[in-house]
Write a protein that holds these residues in place. Structure first.
Motif, short mmCIF file in Angstrom:
data_model
loop_
_atom_site.label_atom_id
_atom_site.label_comp_id
_atom_site.label_asym_id
_atom_site.label_seq_id
_atom_site.Cartn_x
_atom_site.Cartn_y
_atom_site.Cartn_z
N GLU A 195 0.84 -1.18 0.00
CA GLU A 195 0.00 0.00 0.00
C GLU A 195 0.88 1.24 0.00
N CYS A 196 0.80 1.99 -1.08
CA CYS A 196 1.73 3.09 -1.33
C CYS A 196 0.98 4.41 -1.32
N ILE A 197 1.64 5.47 -0.91
CA ILE A 197 1.02 6.79 -0.96
C ILE A 197 1.07 7.37 -2.37
N TYR A 198 1.82 6.72 -3.25
CA TYR A 198 1.91 7.14 -4.65
C TYR A 198 1.14 6.17 -5.55
N ILE B 266 23.04 -13.71 -19.75
CA ILE B 266 22.35 -13.09 -18.62
C ILE B 266 22.59 -13.85 -17.33
N SER B 267 22.70 -13.11 -16.23
CA SER B 267 22.82 -13.68 -14.89
C SER B 267 21.44 -13.68 -14.22
N ASP B 268 20.88 -14.87 -13.96
CA ASP B 268 19.61 -14.95 -13.25
C ASP B 268 19.73 -14.37 -11.85
N ASP B 269 20.87 -14.58 -11.23
CA ASP B 269 21.06 -14.06 -9.87
C ASP B 269 21.03 -12.54 -9.86
N MET B 270 21.62 -11.90 -10.87
CA MET B 270 21.59 -10.44 -10.91
C MET B 270 20.19 -9.92 -11.20
N ILE B 271 19.39 -10.67 -11.95
CA ILE B 271 17.98 -10.29 -12.13
C ILE B 271 17.29 -10.22 -10.78
N ASN B 272 17.49 -11.24 -9.95
CA ASN B 272 16.87 -11.27 -8.63
C ASN B 272 17.37 -10.12 -7.76
N GLN B 273 18.67 -9.93 -7.75
CA GLN B 273 19.24 -8.87 -6.90
C GLN B 273 18.77 -7.49 -7.35
N THR B 274 18.70 -7.29 -8.66
CA THR B 274 18.29 -5.98 -9.18
C THR B 274 16.83 -5.71 -8.87
N ALA B 275 15.99 -6.72 -9.02
CA ALA B 275 14.56 -6.56 -8.72
C ALA B 275 14.35 -6.25 -7.24
N GLU B 276 15.08 -6.94 -6.38
CA GLU B 276 14.95 -6.69 -4.94
C GLU B 276 15.43 -5.29 -4.58
N PHE B 277 16.54 -4.87 -5.18
CA PHE B 277 17.05 -3.52 -4.93
C PHE B 277 16.05 -2.46 -5.36
N LEU B 278 15.49 -2.59 -6.55
CA LEU B 278 14.57 -1.58 -7.06
C LEU B 278 13.25 -1.58 -6.29
N THR B 279 12.80 -2.75 -5.87
CA THR B 279 11.60 -2.79 -5.04
C THR B 279 11.83 -2.07 -3.72
N GLY B 280 12.99 -2.31 -3.11
CA GLY B 280 13.32 -1.62 -1.88
C GLY B 280 13.43 -0.12 -2.08
N LEU B 281 13.96 0.29 -3.24
CA LEU B 281 14.08 1.72 -3.54
C LEU B 281 12.70 2.36 -3.66
N VAL B 282 11.79 1.70 -4.39
CA VAL B 282 10.43 2.25 -4.53
C VAL B 282 9.78 2.40 -3.17
N LYS B 283 9.91 1.41 -2.32
CA LYS B 283 9.30 1.47 -0.99
C LYS B 283 9.94 2.57 -0.14
N SER B 284 11.24 2.73 -0.23
CA SER B 284 11.91 3.78 0.55
C SER B 284 11.49 5.17 0.08
N VAL B 285 11.39 5.34 -1.24
CA VAL B 285 10.95 6.63 -1.77
C VAL B 285 9.52 6.92 -1.31
N ALA B 286 8.70 5.89 -1.26
CA ALA B 286 7.30 6.08 -0.89
C ALA B 286 7.11 6.38 0.58
N GLU B 287 8.15 6.19 1.39
CA GLU B 287 8.00 6.38 2.82
C GLU B 287 8.50 7.71 3.33
N TYR B 288 8.99 8.58 2.41
CA TYR B 288 9.39 9.90 2.93
C TYR B 288 8.55 11.00 2.31
#
Length: 394
Positions: A249-252, A372-394
């Protein structure tokens, strides 16, 4: 979603309006709906291109040539004239000639004549001169493309160009130009009117939205490439982010956009989305564009545009959680550019070896899933999800 299988499924030639493009749009939409996202579909008219064997016959020899994507067709005879510079193009009579463009005037690809975001004056001048002087056809003599793996590269990729065109390498050109006499030219290139669409997966804020966050990755390819890194890997990351945000649940408001047209000369999908948000453009707080990520020998590089101190600090905080996420150089040959040039905060995400390695395989048959690195796909998706959530919390 089985990540590896989905990546293999969509890693095939999928230019706008092709059968595979339509199939993959349907697959992405199905995945999005199953995750609970609302999906908006914006139809548009476009052009589908098909090519056949193209050649120049002169003397007793026949030479294969490559039709420019979306070129008009041509079949006939003509005399050759060689143009090496803008000054020669301005002064020489090329009417009814087969024009060979080479050396300085053919050093880079031309932007399409009505490209909405960037059309250099020099490119416009060259194209205007060619259309005014009315040669029978243009053959560009080119080499290695500076921003992808094509060698030779098409100087023109433009369904609105009125002159038939093709391209060849220097060696083939030299062999043709040693011959004397009239050439027989066949450019087998055919365009047809088609329909396609731009889809937008969206989640509205629970209450009145504080703005909009956009996460995008183009899903189309050039003709002749499987487009695994460019940009099937980016699409898989988009879907993983959607999955991780499906109950958040996001404010954006959040728009997830598999752009359908980044590799197309009229960028129709991008224009449809810009029209869709034209009244809310100022509400955009952040655009994240993912393009050519997760090469097997790379980390994930992020570059920033119009990013203020607060967002920069948030990004750094998220990057500290993963040493495989690094700061990279700015680049503008992607979908973030249209937003960045308007002053919108943007983050571009790609492979850290984009300029050293990845660009050598993009737009070619070498752009396959084994890069392609499957592991980097996972890491990148997790990083970007965390970034979206952090941006949405300030």
């Amino acid at each position: 979603m089985n990540q590896s299988e989905f990546l293999k499924t969509i890693s095939k030639e999928r230019p706008v309006a092709s059968v595979s493009n339509k199939e993959i749009l349907d697959k992405i939409q199905t995945e999005a709906v199953q995750m609970g996202w609302d999906v908006i579909s914006k139809p548009f008219d476009c052009t589908k291109w098909e090519k056949g064997r193209s050649f120049i016959d002169i003397g007793n020899h026949s030479y294969e040539i490559f039709p420019s994507p979306f070129s008009k067709s041509y079949k006939g005879n003509g005399d050759i004239i060689v143009i090496r510079s803008l000054e020669e193009l301005e002064s020489f009579n090329i009417n009814e000639k087969v024009v060979f463009l080479k050396d300085n005037i053919a050093k880079e690809p031309m932007q399409p004549k009505i490209f909405p975001f960037y059309y250099p004056d020099e490119h416009k001048h060259i194209i205007d001169l060619l259309e005014e002087k009315k040669p029978k056809a243009v053959i560009a003599v080119t080499g290695k493309h500076a921003m992808c793996g094509l060698d030779p590269f098409p100087m023109f990729e433009d369904g609105n160009l009125s002159i038939p065109s093709a391209f060849i390498n220097e060696s083939t050109a030299n062999n043709i130009l040693r011959e004397n006499g009239t050439v027989n030219l066949n450019i087998d290139s055919n365009n047809s009117n088609e329909k396609s669409r731009q889809i937008i997966a969206t989640r509205k804020a629970k209450d009145k939205a504080a703005g909009k966050i956009i996460v995008c990755a183009h899903m189309d390819t050039k003709y002749g490439t499987p487009g695994a890194i460019d940009n099937a890997a980016g699409v898989v990351i988009l879907l993983k982010i959607m999955d991780m945000l499906k109950t958040y649940e996001c404010i954006y408001d959040i728009d997830i956009i598999p752009f359908n047209g980044e590799e197309y000369y009229e960028v129709k999908g991008q224009l449809e989305y810009l029209d869709y948000i034209k009244d809310d453009f100022d509400a955009i707080k952040l655009v994240i564009n993912i393009d050519s990520p997760c090469h097997k020998d790379s980390k994930t590089a992020v570059s920033t545009y119009n990013v203020g101190e607060k967002l920069s600090a948030t990004l750094c905080s998220e990057m500290e959680k993963n040493s495989n996420i690094v700061i990279g150089d700015q680049w503008y040959a992607g979908d973030h550019a249209v937003f960045a040039f308007r002053g919108t905060p943007c983050i571009a995400v790609t492979s850290s070896n984009l300029f050293e390695s990845v660009l050598q395989i993009t737009h070619t048959q070498r752009d396959t899933v084994d890069q392609i690195s499957d592991d980097m796909i996972n890491q990148t998706a997790e990083f970007l999800t965390g970034l979206v959530k952090s941006v949405a919390e300030y």
